[in-house]
Design an enzyme around this catalytic site. Structure first.
Site, PDB file in Angstrom:
ATOM      1  N   LYS A 102      -7.525  37.144 -20.133  1.00 43.07           N
ATOM      2  CA  LYS A 102      -8.261  38.196 -19.406  1.00 43.07           C
ATOM      3  C   LYS A 102      -8.426  39.436 -20.292  1.00 43.07           C
ATOM      4  O   LYS A 102      -7.442  39.985 -20.791  1.00 43.07           O
ATOM      5  CB  LYS A 102      -7.503  38.543 -18.136  1.00 43.07           C
ATOM      6  CG  LYS A 102      -8.229  39.482 -17.190  1.00 43.07           C
ATOM      7  CD  LYS A 102      -7.411  39.636 -15.904  1.00 43.07           C
ATOM      8  CE  LYS A 102      -8.158  40.367 -14.817  1.00 43.07           C
ATOM      9  NZ  LYS A 102      -7.384  40.382 -13.559  1.00 43.07           N
ATOM     10  N   GLU A 110      -6.676  32.555 -10.046  1.00 44.45           N
ATOM     11  CA  GLU A 110      -5.974  33.370 -11.053  1.00 44.45           C
ATOM     12  C   GLU A 110      -4.453  33.354 -10.783  1.00 44.45           C
ATOM     13  O   GLU A 110      -4.022  33.338  -9.627  1.00 44.45           O
ATOM     14  CB  GLU A 110      -6.498  34.815 -10.943  1.00 44.45           C
ATOM     15  CG  GLU A 110      -5.902  35.787 -11.933  1.00 44.45           C
ATOM     16  CD  GLU A 110      -6.442  37.213 -11.755  1.00 44.45           C
ATOM     17  OE1 GLU A 110      -7.027  37.548 -10.696  1.00 44.45           O
ATOM     18  OE2 GLU A 110      -6.267  38.012 -12.705  1.00 44.45           O
ATOM     19  N   CYS A 132     -11.450  37.288 -12.800  1.00 41.76           N
ATOM     20  CA  CYS A 132     -11.457  38.302 -11.735  1.00 41.76           C
ATOM     21  C   CYS A 132     -12.176  39.600 -12.119  1.00 41.76           C
ATOM     22  O   CYS A 132     -13.397  39.643 -12.160  1.00 41.76           O
ATOM     23  CB  CYS A 132     -10.011  38.533 -11.278  1.00 41.76           C
ATOM     24  SG  CYS A 132      -9.909  39.100  -9.572  1.00 41.76           S
TER      25      CYS A 132
HETATM   26  N1  LIG Z   1      -7.151  40.491  -9.934  1.00 43.31           N
HETATM   27  C1  LIG Z   1      -8.150  41.296 -10.189  1.00 43.31           C
HETATM   28  O1  LIG Z   1      -8.605  41.427 -11.311  1.00 43.31           O
HETATM   29  C2  LIG Z   1      -8.714  42.017  -8.995  1.00 43.31           C
HETATM   30  C3  LIG Z   1      -9.994  42.733  -9.300  1.00 43.31           C
HETATM   31  C4  LIG Z   1     -10.481  43.483  -8.115  1.00 43.31           C
HETATM   32  O2  LIG Z   1      -9.927  43.401  -7.032  1.00 43.31           O
HETATM   33  C5  LIG Z   1     -11.641  44.358  -8.267  1.00 43.31           C
HETATM   34  O3  LIG Z   1     -11.993  45.015  -7.269  1.00 43.31           O
HETATM   35  O4  LIG Z   1     -12.237  44.439  -9.348  1.00 43.31           O
END
Ligand SMILES: NC(=O)CCC(=O)C(=O)O
Length: 259
Positions: free
Chosen positions: A110, A41, A144
């Protein structure tokens, strides 16, 4: 299908260094002759969110040209992780997907912004699914925090996606969640999960690494350590079809009762 995951240590707020590092890593990864390759990402900037108006990629054009030419040069499908793509209305955290001929075949912004890392203050959320086709296989792209939303993942697999490609900057403090969520998404959707996290740290976080490929039974095909690494594994799509036949969760669903 052979897949390489580039678990990169991203230089904070330094796109020039990151483009150079990625060109080098892709040339190294190409020696394993993967069909497909994935990056983490926000790999051009890291989470340097306060400067994205300056260092974000205008409409993603720099990244698109860069990745397209590498995809063509090495004849590899590339899921180009995500980059901060900016235009007049703001910045989105956007994944671009290129096929072996260097054609853009998918993009996904996202959908769920992660407030714990201030994304809601600097980024705009996407509004559409991340479905795309590579080598005749329907795939989904997720970014993510999206993996915490099983209903969003299901929206893709219910339409037939057989591989979920996840790019991430997931911190080490929640690595147990990372592993459990990815394995769960693979089991409940009876699909492959290919998840590429970053390594290293930035001013706010130490990142987990542990990129992995998980099969549709929930078993781990391969998993990286915390360090920078190119991880390569093989997937067999027949396994998706076999398991979906054996335990037919998609036809057994009762979606009319779920709301
Ligand atoms: N970059 C992110 O979206 C991190 C997401 C994350 O750490 C989580 O715990 O969910």
């Amino acid at each position: 299908m052979r897949i390489s995951l580039i678990q990169l240590d991203i230089a904070f707020g330094n796109p020039a260094m990151n483009y150079a590092a990625v060109a080098q890593k892709i040339s190294e990864a190409a020696s394993a002759a993967p069909d497909c390759l994935i990056l983490p990402e926000l790999w051009t900037t890291g989470y340097d969110l306060t400067r994205l108006e300056d260092i974000g990629d205008p409409e993603g054009e720099i990244t698109k040209e860069f990745i397209s030419s590498l995809a063509k040069q090495y004849s590899i499908n590339i899921i180009a992780g995500s980059v901060a793509s900016r235009n007049d209305t703001g910045v989105t955290n956007r994944m671009y997907v290129f096929n072996r001929s260097g054609e853009l075949v998918g993009q996904y912004s996202k959908l769920h912004l992660f407030q714990l890392m201030d994304e809601h203050l600097y980024l705009q959320p996407g509004e559409a699914k991340g479905l795309f086709t590579l080598d005749e296989t329907l795939c989904a792209g997720l970014i993510c925090y999206d993996i915490r939303f099983p209903e969003w993942v299901r929206a893709h697999t219910a339409q037939g996606a057989e591989i979920l490609f996840v790019c991430a900057e997931w911190p080490l403090s929640r690595v147990s969640h990372w592993r459990a969520l990815l394995i769960s998404r693979a089991i409940e959707n009876q699909c492959y999960v290919v998840a590429c996290n970053r390594a290293g740290s930035d001013p706010a976080n130490i990142f987990a690494g542990h990129s992995m490929i998980i099969d549709p039974w929930g078993d781990i095909v391969c998993e990286a350590s915390e360090e920078e690494q190119i991880l390569t594994g093989e997937i067999d799509l027949h396994q998706v079809r076999e398991i979906r036949k054996q335990i037919p969760i998609f036809s057994d669903r009762r979606p009319e009762l779920y709301n």
